[in-house]
Scaffold this active site. Structure first.
Site, PDB file in Angstrom:
ATOM      1  N   GLY A 229      10.396   2.527  12.160  1.00  0.00           N
ATOM      2  CA  GLY A 229      10.651   2.057  13.433  1.00  0.00           C
ATOM      3  C   GLY A 229      10.980   3.232  14.587  1.00  0.00           C
ATOM      4  O   GLY A 229      10.533   4.343  14.214  1.00  0.00           O
ATOM      5  N   ALA A 230      11.518   2.917  15.556  1.00  0.00           N
ATOM      6  CA  ALA A 230      11.955   4.042  16.608  1.00  0.00           C
ATOM      7  C   ALA A 230      12.748   3.498  17.527  1.00  0.00           C
ATOM      8  O   ALA A 230      13.188   2.336  17.581  1.00  0.00           O
ATOM      9  CB  ALA A 230      10.498   4.473  17.279  1.00  0.00           C
ATOM     10  N   ASP A 231      13.722   4.547  18.168  1.00  0.00           N
ATOM     11  CA  ASP A 231      14.619   4.097  19.240  1.00  0.00           C
ATOM     12  C   ASP A 231      13.975   3.890  20.429  1.00  0.00           C
ATOM     13  O   ASP A 231      14.607   3.243  21.244  1.00  0.00           O
ATOM     14  CB  ASP A 231      15.656   5.295  19.159  1.00  0.00           C
ATOM     15  CG  ASP A 231      16.392   5.183  17.849  1.00  0.00           C
ATOM     16  OD1 ASP A 231      17.028   4.186  17.287  1.00  0.00           O
ATOM     17  OD2 ASP A 231      16.565   6.320  17.327  1.00  0.00           O
TER      18      ASP A 231
ATOM     19  N   LYS B 159      13.571   9.126  17.421  1.00  0.00           N
ATOM     20  CA  LYS B 159      14.181   8.784  16.205  1.00  0.00           C
ATOM     21  C   LYS B 159      15.473   9.270  16.071  1.00  0.00           C
ATOM     22  O   LYS B 159      15.634  10.359  16.157  1.00  0.00           O
ATOM     23  CB  LYS B 159      13.112   8.647  15.267  1.00  0.00           C
ATOM     24  CG  LYS B 159      11.993   7.858  15.363  1.00  0.00           C
ATOM     25  CD  LYS B 159      10.868   7.814  14.376  1.00  0.00           C
ATOM     26  CE  LYS B 159      11.414   7.618  12.965  1.00  0.00           C
ATOM     27  NZ  LYS B 159      11.769   6.520  12.958  1.00  0.00           N
ATOM     28  N   GLY B 160      16.373   8.618  15.120  1.00  0.00           N
ATOM     29  CA  GLY B 160      17.527   9.264  14.650  1.00  0.00           C
ATOM     30  C   GLY B 160      18.780   8.585  15.023  1.00  0.00           C
ATOM     31  O   GLY B 160      19.944   8.905  14.645  1.00  0.00           O
ATOM     32  N   GLY B 161      18.487   7.304  15.760  1.00  0.00           N
ATOM     33  CA  GLY B 161      19.897   6.455  16.031  1.00  0.00           C
ATOM     34  C   GLY B 161      20.314   6.077  14.631  1.00  0.00           C
ATOM     35  O   GLY B 161      21.750   5.782  14.667  1.00  0.00           O
ATOM     36  N   GLY B 162      19.691   6.053  13.448  1.00  0.00           N
ATOM     37  CA  GLY B 162      20.113   5.490  12.206  1.00  0.00           C
ATOM     38  C   GLY B 162      20.558   6.971  11.340  1.00  0.00           C
ATOM     39  O   GLY B 162      21.036   6.802  10.030  1.00  0.00           O
TER      40      GLY B 162
ATOM     41  N   GLU C 103      12.818  11.056   7.731  1.00  0.00           N
ATOM     42  CA  GLU C 103      11.736  10.352   8.721  1.00  0.00           C
ATOM     43  C   GLU C 103      10.579  11.183   9.279  1.00  0.00           C
ATOM     44  O   GLU C 103       9.352  11.002   9.235  1.00  0.00           O
ATOM     45  CB  GLU C 103      12.329   9.425   9.984  1.00  0.00           C
ATOM     46  CG  GLU C 103      13.214   8.462   9.373  1.00  0.00           C
ATOM     47  CD  GLU C 103      13.984   7.574  10.384  1.00  0.00           C
ATOM     48  OE1 GLU C 103      14.612   6.692  10.305  1.00  0.00           O
ATOM     49  OE2 GLU C 103      14.114   8.376  11.598  1.00  0.00           O
TER      50      GLU C 103
ATOM     51  N   LYS D 286      12.106  -1.216  23.078  1.00  0.00           N
ATOM     52  CA  LYS D 286      11.790   0.133  22.655  1.00  0.00           C
ATOM     53  C   LYS D 286      10.506   0.743  23.384  1.00  0.00           C
ATOM     54  O   LYS D 286      10.288   1.928  23.443  1.00  0.00           O
ATOM     55  CB  LYS D 286      11.539   0.579  21.138  1.00  0.00           C
ATOM     56  CG  LYS D 286      12.586  -0.352  20.229  1.00  0.00           C
ATOM     57  CD  LYS D 286      14.023   0.251  20.718  1.00  0.00           C
ATOM     58  CE  LYS D 286      15.171  -0.570  19.827  1.00  0.00           C
ATOM     59  NZ  LYS D 286      15.082  -0.131  18.644  1.00  0.00           N
TER      60      LYS D 286
END
Length: 299
Positions: free
Chosen positions: A110-112, A122-125, A131, A149
């Protein structure tokens, strides 16, 4: 006709929005899997986030419908995605257990936020390091997301750039980020503030650094200045500047070349997706592809 009490309406509205978003994710996952999953593949990457649940469900359904015995091993980017793989009855394998020289046939993630040129945040999680490792080990990275998004420029809606940093270097990194024009970089807290900062799988911290919306390569070609003047950066320059700060492990900007482009030059995978699938609020799926000669494709 009786009306709902006023205090119940916001809850109902939120529930409807949540259902709409989840259905959009599900449809995007089905479309992405139908176009990019090969049941004869040996290794497939599975990223993090809620959208990936629907990707794995779609993969499981393809295997079931074709009535095949799958020998595919699925590489997760974290604990959550590993559990999704296991719960689906599929076989996980750790990234560092991949044989030397072997690439993933495809990596779904996915992506933010995704911009017009398929650059991603990316990196919200908090799995951005894994990743990025996965994306650059895959022949193609396919992004699956919902309509929220899809933005013209990164940092249009998503508020900050996630950066994974060594705990002892966090204050040094924050000082350097302020010098680059980030007004309020801060260490991300865990679920319970009293428990301290969030820790990644590497036992590192995440620093979230807001910046002004990031310029694309086309913006630079059209004469805009992305050198950092007045806090305005182009994506690749900012990513390089942050990565050079001592104490930074990885930056949550996925930029540069995609897998097709990198392999054409004799390399492995690329940070950018070859395609992004956006589940829309109206039930359609919009596809943005990196392949030459294609444009936005609406189903």
């Amino acid at each position: 006709m009786a009306t709902l009490p006023a205090n119940s309406r916001p809850t109902t509205s939120r529930a409807m929005t949540t259902n709409l978003v989840e259905e959009a994710k599900r449809l995007a996952g089905i479309r992405a899997v139908s176009e990019h999953f090969d049941p004869s593949a040996r290794y497939v990457g599975i990223g993090s986030g809620t959208t990936i649940i629907y990707v794995v469900e779609a993969i499981k359904e393809v295997i079931k419908q074709r009535n095949i015995t799958s020998n595919i091993q699925f590489v997760p980017t974290g604990y959550q995605s590993r559990q999704v793989i296991v719960d689906a009855g599929l076989t996980p394998i750790a990234f560092d257990s991949l044989p030397d020289g072997v690439m993933l046939e495809v990596a779904f993630d996915g992506a933010d936020e995704v911009d017009e040129e398929l650059n991603c945040i990316k990196g919200g999680g908090a799995c951005l390091f894994q990743e990025k490792l996965m994306a650059t080990r895959a022949k193609k990275f396919v992004c699956v997301a919902d309509y929220r998004k899809d933005q013209p420029r990164l940092l249009t809606s998503w508020p900050s750039v996630p950066i994974e940093v060594a705990p002892m270097a966090a204050r040094t990194v924050i000082t350097a980020l302020r010098a680059l024009g980030s007004p309020a970089p801060k260490v991300r807290s865990g679920m319970l503030a009293k428990a301290g900062p969030l820790k990644t799988d590497q036992d590192f911290f995440i620093v979230d650094a807001p910046f002004k919306p990031l310029l694309t390569a086309s913006d630079i070609r059209n004469g805009q200045d992305g050198s950092g003047k007045d806090g305005v950066w182009d994506i690749e320059t900012l990513c390089q500047k942050i990565k050079m700060i001592s104490g930074v492990l990885e930056v949550g900007l996925f930029v540069g070349k995609n897998g097709y482009e990198t392999q054409a030059e004799g390399g492995q995978g690329g940070q950018k997706p070859v395609a992004a699938y956006f589940g829309m609020a109206d039930g359609n799926v919009e596809v943005r592809r990196a392949k030459p000669g294609t444009s936005l494709d609406i189903v």
